[in-house]
Design a protein around this motif. Structure first.
Motif, PDB file in Angstrom:
ATOM      1  N   LYS A  96       0.835  -1.215   0.000  1.00 15.11           N
ATOM      2  CA  LYS A  96       0.000   0.000   0.000  1.00 15.11           C
ATOM      3  C   LYS A  96       0.868   1.264   0.000  1.00 15.11           C
ATOM      4  CE  LYS A  96      -4.452   0.243  -0.289  1.00 15.11           C
ATOM      5  NZ  LYS A  96      -4.797   0.047  -1.576  1.00 15.11           N
ATOM      6  N   ASN A 123      -6.896  -6.171  -9.801  1.00 14.46           N
ATOM      7  CA  ASN A 123      -7.281  -5.655  -8.489  1.00 14.46           C
ATOM      8  C   ASN A 123      -6.380  -4.534  -7.977  1.00 14.46           C
ATOM      9  OD1 ASN A 123      -9.560  -6.372  -6.972  1.00 14.46           O
ATOM     10  ND2 ASN A 123      -8.843  -8.493  -6.835  1.00 14.46           N
ATOM     11  N   THR A 124      -5.079  -4.627  -8.242  1.00 12.75           N
ATOM     12  CA  THR A 124      -4.167  -3.606  -7.705  1.00 12.75           C
ATOM     13  C   THR A 124      -4.501  -2.245  -8.299  1.00 12.75           C
ATOM     14  OG1 THR A 124      -2.461  -5.254  -7.367  1.00 12.75           O
ATOM     15  CG2 THR A 124      -1.729  -2.965  -7.447  1.00 12.75           C
ATOM     16  N   LYS A 127      -8.180  -1.176  -6.972  1.00 13.29           N
ATOM     17  CA  LYS A 127      -8.291  -0.786  -5.564  1.00 13.29           C
ATOM     18  C   LYS A 127      -7.511   0.505  -5.260  1.00 13.29           C
ATOM     19  CE  LYS A 127      -9.348  -5.346  -3.710  1.00 13.29           C
ATOM     20  NZ  LYS A 127     -10.532  -5.054  -2.903  1.00 13.29           N
ATOM     21  N   ASN A 128      -6.352   0.659  -5.900  1.00 12.08           N
ATOM     22  CA  ASN A 128      -5.564   1.858  -5.623  1.00 12.08           C
ATOM     23  C   ASN A 128      -6.158   3.098  -6.272  1.00 12.08           C
ATOM     24  OD1 ASN A 128      -3.090   1.309  -3.945  1.00 12.08           O
ATOM     25  ND2 ASN A 128      -3.004  -0.380  -5.408  1.00 12.08           N
ATOM     26  N   GLY A 131     -10.655   2.535  -4.987  1.00 10.07           N
ATOM     27  CA  GLY A 131     -10.891   2.283  -3.560  1.00 10.07           C
ATOM     28  C   GLY A 131     -10.977   0.803  -3.234  1.00 10.07           C
ATOM     29  N   ASP A 132     -10.652   0.499  -1.982  1.00 10.13           N
ATOM     30  CA  ASP A 132     -10.592  -0.892  -1.518  1.00 10.13           C
ATOM     31  C   ASP A 132     -11.948  -1.575  -1.483  1.00 10.13           C
ATOM     32  OD1 ASP A 132      -7.920  -1.514  -1.193  1.00 10.13           O
ATOM     33  OD2 ASP A 132      -7.795  -0.379   0.676  1.00 10.13           O
ATOM     34  N   GLU A 133     -13.011  -0.787  -1.581  1.00 10.11           N
ATOM     35  CA  GLU A 133     -14.345  -1.406  -1.548  1.00 10.11           C
ATOM     36  C   GLU A 133     -14.666  -2.124  -2.868  1.00 10.11           C
ATOM     37  OE1 GLU A 133     -13.570   1.779  -1.573  1.00 10.11           O
ATOM     38  OE2 GLU A 133     -15.146   3.078  -2.378  1.00 10.11           O
ATOM     39  N   TYR A 134     -13.865  -1.877  -3.898  1.00 13.27           N
ATOM     40  CA  TYR A 134     -14.098  -2.546  -5.184  1.00 13.27           C
ATOM     41  C   TYR A 134     -13.323  -3.844  -5.271  1.00 13.27           C
ATOM     42  CZ  TYR A 134     -16.184   1.811  -6.843  1.00 13.27           C
ATOM     43  OH  TYR A 134     -16.989   2.910  -7.014  1.00 13.27           O
ATOM     44  N   GLY A 135     -13.871  -4.807  -6.007  1.00 13.50           N
ATOM     45  CA  GLY A 135     -13.174  -6.066  -6.280  1.00 13.50           C
ATOM     46  C   GLY A 135     -13.325  -6.392  -7.758  1.00 13.50           C
TER      47      GLY A 135
END
Ligand code: URA
Length: 188
Positions: A96, A123-124, A127-128, A131-135
């Protein structure tokens, strides 16, 4: 903000904001059209990219190029870069704090290039940036619009090498991007 990509590239070459610079051969800034309408963002350089200083030139990149050719996306028309500009050891996912340290460069690239579409490869990137709420599994293939940029999350090409079943989804997502670009007369 730095106003042009060449100057920003020079700054990235000398960057020591995180430890990744210690293990790199070359920084991998980005490649493609400086006025691209479509920007692809991966995770970080692998061994081949680290050697050549260019993103997506290894196995995953070759697979992505094949899909580009099949769909009618020209590598030179788009811009391709990564979340981190230096290779993480053993190709591990960037930490992170490494991604955070590097993100200002990516933001500056986006401000200069002003893409209409940003494709988030895996994903990297997802999410970066969003936001971390996404997959990636639930978000791929769906447009997400923020601040006048259309984001399209899709699988990272390296994931297709591990799981052939993902190829069709990746292909379909690129088709959506091609369609959107064509309808808007955006370079692709
Ligand atoms: N994987 C990435 O995420 N980026 C590259 O440039 C190459 C492989």
């Amino acid at each position: 903000m730095i106003e042009n990509l060449e100057e920003l590239d020079q700054i990235v070459k000398k960057c020591s904001k995180c430890n990744l610079c210690n293990g790199k051969t070359k920084t991998v800034f980005g490649v493609g059209n400086k006025n691209a309408d479509i920007m692809f963002i991966g995770e970080g350089p692998g061994a081949d990219e680290d050697k050549e200083g260019e993103p997506f030139v290894g196995k995953a990149g070759k697979l992505m190029n094949q899909a580009f050719i099949g769909i009618g996306i020209t590598r030179e028309n788009v811009y391709i870069t990564n979340i981190v500009k230096c290779r993480p050891p053993n190709n591990r996912t960037p930490l992170k704090e490494e991604a955070k340290a590097c993100l200002d460069y990516l933001r500056n690239q986006v401000m200069i290039i002003k893409p209409k579409i940003i494709v988030l490869l895996g994903n990297t990137a997802l999410k970066n940036i969003l936001g971390d709420e996404y997959g990636i599994t639930s978000s791929r293939g769906k447009w997400i619009e923020k601040k006048e940029i259309k984001y399209m999350p899709t699988f990272h090409p390296a994931a297709l090498l591990r799981d052939e079943g993902k190829k069709i989804d990746f292909w379909n997502d690129l088709v959506l991007i091609k369609k959107e670009a064509d309808e808007n007369n955006w370079k692709i």
